[in-house]
Design an enzyme around this catalytic site. Structure first.
Site, PDB file in Angstrom:
ATOM      1  CD  GLU A 268      -1.452  -0.703   3.551  1.00 26.24           C
ATOM      2  OE1 GLU A 268      -2.406  -1.472   3.374  1.00 26.24           O
ATOM      3  OE2 GLU A 268      -1.264  -0.041   4.579  1.00 26.24           O
ATOM      4  N   PRO A 269       1.554   1.480  -1.085  1.00 22.48           N
ATOM      5  CG  PRO A 269       2.525   1.386  -3.204  1.00 22.48           C
ATOM      6  CD  PRO A 269       1.586   0.649  -2.298  1.00 22.48           C
ATOM      7  N   GLY A 270       2.165   5.038  -0.954  1.00 23.83           N
ATOM      8  CA  GLY A 270       1.583   6.350  -1.226  1.00 23.83           C
ATOM      9  C   GLY A 270       2.635   7.268  -1.822  1.00 23.83           C
ATOM     10  NE  ARG A 271       7.179   9.466   2.030  1.00 25.58           N
ATOM     11  CZ  ARG A 271       6.778  10.432   2.850  1.00 25.58           C
ATOM     12  NH1 ARG A 271       6.914  11.679   2.486  1.00 25.58           N
ATOM     13  NH2 ARG A 271       6.256  10.142   4.017  1.00 25.58           N
ATOM     14  NE  ARG A 306       6.481  15.393   3.483  1.00 29.38           N
ATOM     15  CZ  ARG A 306       7.806  15.346   3.392  1.00 29.38           C
ATOM     16  NH1 ARG A 306       8.469  16.306   2.763  1.00 29.38           N
ATOM     17  NH2 ARG A 306       8.470  14.343   3.903  1.00 29.38           N
ATOM     18  CE1 TYR A 310       5.057  14.068   9.710  1.00 35.19           C
ATOM     19  CE2 TYR A 310       5.702  14.605   7.472  1.00 35.19           C
ATOM     20  CZ  TYR A 310       4.787  14.084   8.362  1.00 35.19           C
ATOM     21  OH  TYR A 310       3.622  13.558   7.882  1.00 35.19           O
ATOM     22  CB  CYS A 337       0.588  34.981  13.036  1.00 28.59           C
ATOM     23  SG  CYS A 337       0.260  36.320  11.898  1.00 28.59           S
ATOM     24  CD  GLU A 338       1.059  29.593  15.426  1.00 29.58           C
ATOM     25  OE1 GLU A 338       1.911  29.421  16.330  1.00 29.58           O
ATOM     26  OE2 GLU A 338      -0.148  29.733  15.642  1.00 29.58           O
ATOM     27  CE1 TYR A 366       0.822  10.640   3.477  1.00 34.59           C
ATOM     28  CE2 TYR A 366       2.920  10.307   2.358  1.00 34.59           C
ATOM     29  CZ  TYR A 366       1.774   9.796   2.920  1.00 34.59           C
ATOM     30  OH  TYR A 366       1.574   8.434   2.934  1.00 34.59           O
TER      31      TYR A 366
HETATM   32  C1  LIG Z   1      -1.537   2.128   6.977  1.00 31.64           C
HETATM   33  C2  LIG Z   1      -0.722   2.883   6.011  1.00 31.64           C
HETATM   34  N1  LIG Z   1      -0.540   2.383   4.785  1.00 31.64           N
HETATM   35  C3  LIG Z   1       0.172   3.035   3.851  1.00 31.64           C
HETATM   36  C4  LIG Z   1       0.782   4.243   4.127  1.00 31.64           C
HETATM   37  C5  LIG Z   1       1.544   4.916   3.040  1.00 31.64           C
HETATM   38  O1  LIG Z   1       2.838   5.144   3.366  1.00 31.64           O
HETATM   39  P1  LIG Z   1       3.884   5.730   2.295  1.00 31.64           P
HETATM   40  O2  LIG Z   1       3.322   6.986   1.779  1.00 31.64           O
HETATM   41  O3  LIG Z   1       5.107   5.904   3.075  1.00 31.64           O
HETATM   42  O4  LIG Z   1       4.032   4.691   1.226  1.00 31.64           O
HETATM   43  C6  LIG Z   1       0.658   4.791   5.409  1.00 31.64           C
HETATM   44  C7  LIG Z   1       1.323   6.068   5.733  1.00 31.64           C
HETATM   45  O5  LIG Z   1       1.506   6.479   6.819  1.00 31.64           O
HETATM   46  C8  LIG Z   1      -0.115   4.096   6.383  1.00 31.64           C
HETATM   47  O6  LIG Z   1      -0.274   4.573   7.610  1.00 31.64           O
END
Ligand SMILES: Cc1ncc(COP(=O)(O)O)c(C=O)c1O
Length: 409
Positions: A268-271, A306, A310, A337-338, A366
């Site tokens: 389940e990749p996102g980034r 981001r 972080y 204003c932070e 993100y």
């Molecule tokens: C449950 C779950 N799956 C997948 C991801 C996707 O992670 P990434 O964007 O690092 O691939 C996250 C990100 O925090 C997550 O919490």
């Protein structure tokens, strides 16, 4: 500078700043490349896009067309995934501290429900009894680019501690649930190839123990996302081919050695899929030569959080000055204003002036999803470059959008 052949200056002039721009060809390429990389005769792999990384419906459509399911984390994400056209059986729901309302939404959507804790099962059973559940297991270790995005290990708020996993699955079996998956997600932004096969091996050994105790044949083993992209400094590119080769080797070996049946490997990749396909354009609004030199821009943590969240560092390019030597050491900040509204400190930049465009690259993940209208600086517009043309896909938020939620007494 340009993105996919379209000039950054022209985009800024036409759509204003701050502005997110995405290269849709690159997103599709990333989607196809990852699938091709994990193609193997011996392992069936299911891909779920972690839509939290960027959930614009037009981006979700690309992943659906490329055969990805959706990894959702909230009722809102479930609703949007279904709106974008994903099939119910292709949704994985991973909440945390799930409320009955969350679980009801996931159950109604027909999602594969991935429970975050042993206590979540009772809440789910009050809503309904699915045939299949999975638990998010925290295998006791994790790794992320920053501590804040290390989602496994004893400091992380996520998942069932491994020591409680047997009892968690046993409770589900006792309740009459018959089909199971197993899930871990131990960190994000990881650039070390060895981390993935190492964690998978550890996790599958744990699943082997569960299998021995309870006789469960897991239908899928989900190793989460976490594939990193290079941002700044000495970040390197993750060799995803090596990750795929080594993880699938471990997967096959462990399935055999531990007699785990015929599970699918889920990812389940996102980034990794959207991060390098987006950038954020901002304009320099003022340069202050005070105790330090500050370059102030019209984007802040309200646009791209981001760095404030972080300490993340993005590459920042001054449009048109890419080839100039650096001549200033500056802090780059927004207008919120932070005092935490700082993108970077002591960054070497070429001579930068009011009106210059600062381009934050690697901003597709993100980024816009975390934008907020704090200080009533409204959320930015988004543009897609698709088929060689720029197209507005999100208009800039307005006062009318903002005020429309309020009611008079
Ligand atoms: C449950 C779950 N799956 C997948 C991801 C996707 O992670 P990434 O964007 O690092 O691939 C996250 C990100 O925090 C997550 O919490």
């Amino acid at each position: 500078m340009n993105i996919s052949g379209i000039s950054i200056r022209k985009l800024a002039e036409k759509y204003g700043t701050p502005l997110y721009v995405y290269d849709f060809k690159k997103i599709r390429y990333n989607a196809q490349r990852l699938k091709a990389t994990f193609k193997s005769d011996g392992v069936n792999v299911d891909f779920y896009y972690a839509m939290k990384a960027n959930c614009h419906p037009e981006i979700l459509k690309i992943f659906i067309e490329e055969g990805y399911g959706m990894d959702c984390v909230s009722p809102g994400e479930l609703q949007l995934a279904l709106f974008a056209g994903v099939k119910a059986g292709h949704i994985l729901y991973t909440g945390n501290y799930e409320s009955p309302v969350d679980l009801q939404a996931a159950y109604n959507a027909g999602a594969k429900i991935n429970l975050d804790d042993i206590s979540s099962l009772d809440r789910l059973l009050k809503v309904g009894k699915p045939e299949l559940i999975t638990y998010r297991i925290n295998p006791g270790k994790g790794r992320g680019k920053y501590e804040q995005i290390t989602t496994g290990g004893d400091k992380a708020k996520f998942g069932v501690p491994y020591e409680k996993a047997v009892i968690a699955y046993k409770n589900a079996m006792d309740a009459g649930i018959t089909r199971f998956g197993a899930h871990m997600m131990t960190g994000s932004g990881v650039l070390d190839e060895d981390h993935f096969p190492y964690m998978l091996e550890l996790f599958m050994n744990e699943l082997g123990e569960i299998k021995k105790e309870l006789g469960i044949n897991f239908e899928f083993i989900d190793m989460g996302g976490g594939f990193g992209i290079p941002y700044f400094g000495d970040d390197k590119t993750l060799d995803v081919e090596t990750v795929a080769k080594e993880t699938m080797k471990v997967f096959q070996q462990k399935v055999k050695e531990l007699d785990l049946g015929n599970p699918t490997l889920a990812l389940e990749p996102g980034r990794f899929l959207v991060g390098d396909a987006g950038l954020m354009i901002s304009r320099v609004t003022g340069i202050k030569k005070g105790y330090r030199t500050f370059v102030g821009i019209d984007a802040g943590f309200n646009t791209l959080i981001r760095s404030a969240l972080y300490g993340a560092q993005h590459p920042i390019v001054v449009d048109g000055k890419e080839d100039l030597e650096t001549s200033m050491i500056v802090d780059i900040c927004g207008q919120i204003c932070e005092n935490t509204d700082i993108f970077t400190k002591d960054r070497a930049m070429p001579e930068t002036e009011e009106g210059d465009l600062l381009v934050f690259t690697q901003a597709g993940a993100y980024g816009s999803v975390m934008a907020m209208p704090y200080n009533l600086r409204y959320r930015p517009a988004e543009v897609a470059i698709a088929n060689g043309e720029a197209k507005l896909i999100t208009r800039r938020e307005t006062f009318d959008d903002y005020i429309s939620r309020f009611q008079t007494l």
